[in-house]
Structure formats: C-alpha cells, structure tokens
Design an enzyme around this catalytic site. Structure first.
Site, PDB file in Angstrom:
ATOM      1  N   ASP A 296       0.628  -1.286  -0.009  1.00 33.31           N
ATOM      2  CA  ASP A 296       0.201  -0.257  -0.053  1.00 33.31           C
ATOM      3  C   ASP A 296       0.530   0.951   0.191  1.00 33.31           C
ATOM      4  OD1 ASP A 296      -2.345   1.094  -0.206  1.00 33.31           O
ATOM      5  OD2 ASP A 296      -2.609   0.819   1.711  1.00 33.31           O
TER       6      ASP A 296
HETATM    7  C1  BGC Z   1      -5.451   3.225   0.157  1.00 33.90           C
HETATM    8  C2  BGC Z   1      -4.973   2.111  -1.551  1.00 33.90           C
HETATM    9  C3  BGC Z   1      -5.190   2.127  -2.496  1.00 33.90           C
HETATM   10  C4  BGC Z   1      -3.600   3.363  -2.850  1.00 33.90           C
HETATM   11  C5  BGC Z   1      -3.899   4.796  -4.317  1.00 33.90           C
HETATM   12  C6  BGC Z   1      -4.195   4.173  -0.502  1.00 33.90           C
HETATM   13  O1  BGC Z   1      -3.548   5.223   0.540  1.00 33.90           O
HETATM   14  O2  BGC Z   1      -4.552   2.276   1.034  1.00 33.90           O
HETATM   15  O3  BGC Z   1      -6.064   1.624  -1.100  1.00 33.90           O
HETATM   16  O4  BGC Z   1      -5.471   1.959  -3.578  1.00 33.90           O
HETATM   17  O5  BGC Z   1      -3.512   5.201  -1.691  1.00 33.90           O
HETATM   18  O6  BGC Z   1      -4.066   5.173  -3.818  1.00 33.90           O
END
Ligand code: BGC
Length: 768
Positions: A296
C-alpha cells in the site's frame, strides 16, 4: 555500447515476437501459460540487477511527469524512468499522458520493458456507479460484474491497465471511513462480490484491450482496525483471521486476480506489509497464486513508524523477505535492495521471483506486444461516459437502494401528487452522489434528487425545493480541493430552516434529503459520531412539526445512526452515494417505476456505541434473549441492530413456506438439498433476495449464530410462487477448525432461509 543496446533490442523483439499470444486466466496449466513463463525467464535473463529492482518500484506521478518537470522530485522520477528503473506508475490518466510516460521508458531505456499504469478505479472512471458498499446492497452479481466491466472499459480507454480494486476487507465498524469501499460485514458476500468485480475488471482475457488487471486489497485485516480508527492496529486471533478475513482473498486468488495489495495495519504486532506468513506461506505457497503483491502507499517505509523496522533499509529487507513484490512510493526498494543483496540480507532468488511475477502480469496484459495498446484516442473519445454507461449507472443506482421503512405505504408516491417539498443539503446536491473515490468524475455532474423528481412528475405537480441548511462550511472553493480535511460542519446558519418549514407546510409529501457528505467517509475519514452532523437534526425536527408525511432519503457512505428519524418518520430509503445517475435512480424508486430490491450489506445500529455490530456474532455463555436483555449486551440499549444485515423491504410482500430438506443426515462428502417456496403475496411484481444461513451448533472453534452461505435474487410476479433450492455440501459446512485445516465437523447444523439475517425459519440437519 550502442551495439549492445541493439543486440538486446533484437533479442527482445525475437522473444516477444515469437511468443505473441493472447493469455487469459484459464491458462494457468495450459501450454500458452508455459510460453509466458519462458518469455518471462528470457527477459529476466537479460536484466541487470538495477533493472530488476526497478521493476519492483512504483511511482505516483501527476501531470508533472509528462509535462516539463517542475519539481526536483519529478525530474528525478523522469530520470529513473528513462533508465528503465521503474516498473509502474500510478495516477497518470489519459491517453496522452500515459503515452508520454510510456515513451520515456520505451525510447530511452536499455531493455524497453513497458510500465504498467495504475489508478484507483473504485466505482467507475468517469461514469460513476454507486459506491462499492452501496452497490453491494443490490446483491446482484451480474450487475456488479457489468459495472466493473464498464469501469474497466473506461479506464482502459484512458490509457490505464491496472486498478486498485476491489477492496474485499470484511468491515464491521461503521466508524471506519473505508467501510464504504467494500461489500460490508460478511465474508461470503465479500467473496462473491469481490469475484464479480474481478471478473468485471479482468474479463476472460487480460490481454483484451477493454479489460484491466484488478487488485484484491488490503491483505489483510484492514477492515478490523481497532475501534474503527483509521490505520489502527488489528487484533484478531488465528481462527478469526482464517474464517472471517481471509475467505474473500482466497476466492480472489482462485478467481485469478492479477495482483494483491497488502495493508497499512499490523495484525497482532506484525505489519501486514512485513507479514511473511500471510504473503509467502498462505498466499503464494498454500494458495499457489502467481500474481504480484504491491505494497500500500508507502507502507513499506511506514514499518519504521510502526516500530517494526529501524529505517527504510531495514523495512525493505523485511518487506521483500515477507513477500511484498512492488514498493508503492516509499522508495525503500530502489534505494536499498542492491545494498541489501550485497550484504546478503535479501536473496537474488527473492528478487528474481518478484520480478517474474511482475513481468508475468505485463505479458498477460499484452504490454510487450504493444506498450501503447491502451493509448488510442478514438477509443478514449468514444468509450467514456456514454449514454449506454449512464443507463447502466441508473439501473445500478436504483437496484442499490434499500427501503427500510414504509409505514402506511407512504411509498411509492403517485406521479399525479399535487405537491412535493424536496428539502435538505442533499436535495439538489450534484456532487456528493459521485462518492468519495470518484476517479475522473466531473465535479457536480451527478443527477440530483431534485432533478430526478422533476423529471418524473407532470406539469400539475408542484415541486418546491429548499436546502434548509448548509451542511459544511466551505473552506475552499467548490471543486478546487475535494479532499477537505476535516470537513467543517455548519452549526451557525439557521436562516434556511424557516424557508424549508414554509414549503413543508404547503406540500402533500416531503422528501427529506439528509445524511452525510461523500467526503465524510472513505480513506482517512473515520468518525466517532455516525448521526446527522451539523444542523440536520434541527431541520428534521422543524419540518416534522409541520408535516408528518416525510420520506427520509438518506445519503450515506456508512451505516448511520438514524434512530430518531426511524422513531418518527413513516418512510426511509437508504440511498448511499449512488453515482452519476443518482437522482434518476432514486426517483424511479420513489414513484414506483422500480420496486426496491436492495438488502443491507451491513447492519444499521441503534447508536454508535454498538459498533462494531454484525449479525454473524458468536454466542456468549449468557446468550441474548429478549427477557434478559441486560445480561446480553448493554443496560442502555438493545443489543440487536436497528436494521440487520440482509434486511430490505419491497413494495410487495413475500411469504416463505415449506422449508424442507431432501434428507436429514449426510456424511461430510455428501450433499443435502434444502428448498423453500417463496410467494409474492402483494399486488406488484418484485425481486426478493432469498438468503441461506447456517449455524454449526457445536464446533471445535465456536461458530457464529448465523453465517450467510447462499442467496438467490429472483423476480416474482404478483401472486406467483417460486421454489428456491440450495445445495448443502462440504463447501458450505466446512470451516478452519482446531486442527488448522478446512474441515467439516460432524454434528448438528441449523439451516435458515428467509429475506434477512433475522429469519427464524429453519430446518435441522446433521453430519455423521
Ligand atoms: C490506499 C489504497 C490505494 C492507494 C493508492 C492508499 O492510501 O490505502 O487503497 O489504492 O492509496 O491510491
């Protein structure tokens, strides 16, 4: 040098040209699959260590990347891409931008390995569908697959080939802002809906130009954040992890999802990003899944803040050893993996395996055949925000609505009603229905409730409108910065309330559009209060004083505390954030052009103090019964939900009769068929979601009082009856037992069938 470059170019052309094929997810064991593996190995054989590590790096880049870089950071990123040291980009959207970015690597790097372009296409790209939780209320897997396929088509037409969806975190706490992004509180429903979304995004053939790679996220446990606090620690035992949190992920892996994303949280002290057992032992080895895991955002580096890694270097070591293949924006891999390799802290075998997984997906997408295959201006012009897509968005909107209360059949409203007052901050709101993860939706582009109502009624119906109150204080200009942190609730300006009261007095019926703004839920938007913020309750009481004929049209990302409204109002519709066609979809239901069929994918609590609240709880040693409420829950509140999981009314009624089983005992390898007659006893046709729950009465690990194990959504004509049957087999009865295996244990089971999780219609069976 030039020569070497040319030789590589020729080698690559031969390899890619020779194995030009159209892979799909069925190919796992086929010869085509073998060919892809050979190609992957051949490319890997050409790569230097820096290029390998580069494939494991994902950057976020906006306009800066492809325009003249304006910041040092962007310039550095461009330089790395040109050297072929970046495997993927997120947040670059549109054919022009993607092509420019892809060119950087294709025209400058040694090996010309195309990048994969990712974006959070969560519930649509430009045509917005209901938020994932809202759409889950449709319990309509075909529809959900369809909307995901449209989202994929629009994304693929915009240059993208990878979405960070679906989120399949079982989520049971309404305080958690991201509850809006999944399919709610039940593992089985999350699994089925997750798979439908994956099939929608990926189709049967990942190399098809209108499909994109999906991403099962967040692996794992994020939905169990303690007290609903965003990013908080997760404390679940091994059995809860296996029985509740992991099943949707297992289903996603089996469905051939191309990628997984790990998660920000720790589980019992181990950050998911550094969790070797989850990523290596379970996902990659036990489940034999061959896609790649992206971290993540920054989650590799964040292991230092967790207190699990000394610094980013240490974090990179932990993450790779635990099985994280790609580093999203923490720069830990690009800066440290080579040194870690030299120091023998990570192995080349692990790096190679990660790179192979990434290359495999790129081959499956067909990016080596044509790195610009998603970059077609014509497709971009003709495939986005089309009439057809908006028509599906309307269908998805109306099918996601849940009717919670309909006293004295206040709904549906006749189209020839003399006067309607549409009141509230969401009455003519064209923005909030677009939801929180709205990708490339245009600000203020949704059909508002008011517009939907006006389009529905004839000239003789007077439609009054008053906003009544402002919900939020505008701290930035509308549309300029959608991510206002935190939203400021307006508790000062009461001037509109009297205007709302004046129109309520004149109207035969009031549609009261209150609830929460799209930006009150989503990532980073956990709340300790889940009632009506700002002056909304004052508005409700003031309007109620002068007109009792009110339908609450609730806007919500999460389950809300609507107890007071439920006590006094005759009609309640849960309308989530329904996307581009919101107002039309709601009007279809309000005026009876569509008979509501949605069922709650999450329980609605009586108050926030009940959270986390879910139907599939375990019994205590002093179980709930109506006579001894205080033993079973709270002294100041009932334990039960205000509206439970699976609940939703229709404009007709359904009766359930003759629940029977074809036999009462079975062996664990055997099957039992359970059937029930469902009759539409009302005057209009309607759809019912017939739900099957089981309870394993005595088990080596306590099983929930009920577990959803099947459902069928059926259209039944007025006065007609359908017999619905479900097969009970090993799949249905097994769970992760004390032996740490998925097994069916002998003993007695109850089978429940009905129109919500509260059903008490049951049969007994036993496994011998
Ligand atoms: C989120 C993810 C997301 C990623 C990219 C993160 O903060 O938890 O679910 O896909 O950002 O935007």
């Amino acid at each position: 040098m030039y020569k070497l470059y040319k030789i590589h170019l020729i080698t690559l052309t031969i390899i890619f040209g020779f194995f030009s094929c159209k892979p799909n997810k069925e190919m796992k064991n086929s010869s085509l699959h073998k060919e892809i593996e050979q190609k992957v190995d051949s490319v890997l054989g050409l790569m230097h260590i820096d290029e390998k590590i580069g494939q494991m790096v994902q950057y976020s880049a906006g306009w800066d990347l492809t325009g003249p870089p304006s910041s040092k950071n962007a310039q550095d990123k461009v330089a790395q891409i040109k050297k072929g040291l970046v495997g993927s980009i997120l947040n670059v959207v549109s054919v022009k931008e993607v092509r420019e970015a892809q060119k950087l690597v294709m025209e400058n790097s040694r090996l010309k390995i195309p990048m994969i372009f990712a974006y959070d296409v969560i519930h649509g790209l430009k045509t917005m569908f209901p938020t994932p939780l809202g759409e889950s209320a449709s319990w309509d897997l075909e529809l959900i697959e369809k909307t995901a396929s449209i989202a994929a088509k629009e994304a693929a037409a915009s240059g993208l080939n990878w979405t960070f969806a679906p989120m399949i975190d079982v989520s049971r706490d309404a305080r958690w802002g991201r509850i809006m992004e999944g399919a709610g509180e039940d593992p089985y429903l999350n699994a089925l809906i997750g798979v439908a979304r994956i099939q929608g995004f990926q189709g049967d053939d990942l190399s098809d130009e209108s499909t994109i790679a999906a991403c099962a996220k967040h692996f794992a446990g994020y939905g169990f954040a303690e007290a609903g606090r965003e990013y908080s620690t997760v404390n679940v035992g091994e059995f809860e992890l296996h029985n509740t949190i992991l099943p949707p992920f297992k289903a996603a892996a089996n469905a051939g999802v191309a990628t997984f994303m790990n998660s920000f949280n720790d589980i019992d002290g181990i950050p998911a990003t550094g969790h070797k057992e989850l990523q290596r032992a379970i996902l990659k080895e036990d489940w034999n899944w061959n896609g790649f895991i992206v971290s993540d955002w920054g989650s590799i580096g964040e292991m230092a803040a967790h207190g699990f890694a000394k610094d980013k270097k240490h974090a990179a070591e932990i993450a790779l050893n635990a099985g994280s293949d790609m580093d999203m924006e923490s720069f830990s891999y690009e800066r440290n993996l080579k040194t870690l390799l030299e120091e023998n802290k990570v192995s080349l075998a692990h790096i190679d395996a990660a790179v192979k997984r990434i290359l495999r997906v790129k081959f499956q997408l067909g990016l080596f055949d044509n790195p610009y295959k998603y970059c077609d201006e014509e497709r971009e012009k003709n495939n986005i925000y089309t009439k057809e897509h908006l028509a599906i968005a309307r269908d998805a909107a109306r099918k996601s609505i849940v009717l919670l209360k309909n006293e004295n059949a206040i709904l549906p409203v006749s189209k020839s009603v003399k006067s309607i007052a549409v009141i509230g901050p969401f009455a003519d709101n064209k923005d909030s229905p677009l939801g929180n993860w709205r990708a490339k939706a245009t600000y203020n582009s949704a059909v508002s409730l008011l517009e939907g109502v006006k389009a529905k009624v004839g000239k003789n119906t007077k439609v009054y409108y008053e906003k009544g109150i402002e919900l939020t204080v505008p701290t930035v200009k509308a549309g300029e910065n959608q991510f206002m942190f935190p939203l400021q609730m307006n508790t000062e300006d009461r001037s509109g309330i009297s205007k709302a009261v004046a129109i309520a007095k004149k109207a035969e019926i009031v549609f009261l559009a209150i609830g929460e703004d799209a930006y009150q839920s989503g990532e980073g938007r956990s709340q300790t209060k889940i009632g009506f913020a700002g002056l909304q309750s004052e508005l409700l009481e003031a309007v109620y004083k002068v007109n009792k004929n009110i339908v609450l049209v609730l806007s919500n990302g999460r389950p809300m505390d609507i107890s007071r409204a439920n006590d006094i109002l005759p009609g309640i519709l849960v309308t989530w954030q329904l996307g581009s066609a919101s107002g039309n979809g709601i009007a279809d239901v309000l005026f009876g052009d569509y008979n509501p069929s949605g069922k709650l994918p999450v329980s609605f609590p009586r108050n926030v103090g009940q959270e986390p609240l879910y139907y599939n709880q375990k019994n205590t040693g002093r179980p709930f019964n109506n006579k001894h409420v205080t033993y079973a829950g709270y002294t100041d509140s009932k334990k039960s939900a205000l509206y439970p999981f699976g609940f939703g009314l229709s404009y007709t009624h359904f009766s359930y009769d003759h629940l029977k089983v074809d036999k009462e005992t079975m062996s664990s390898e055997d099957k039992i068929t359970v059937s029930v007659d469902v009759k539409n006893t009302g005057n209009v046709a309607g759809e019912e979601v017939v739900q099957l729950y089981i309870r394993d009465l005595v088990a080596s690990v306590i099983r929930p009082v009920k577990e959803l194990k099947g459902f069928q959504k059926l259209l039944i004509k007025a006065g007609h009856k359908k017999t619905v049957s479900f097969v009970i087999d090993k799949e249905v009865l097994q769970f992760y037992t004390i032996n740490k295996k998925w097994e069916v244990e002998t003993g007695e089971f109850h089978l429940f069938v009905g129109g919500s999780s509260a059903t008490e219609i049951k049969q007994k069976i036993s496994v011998e």
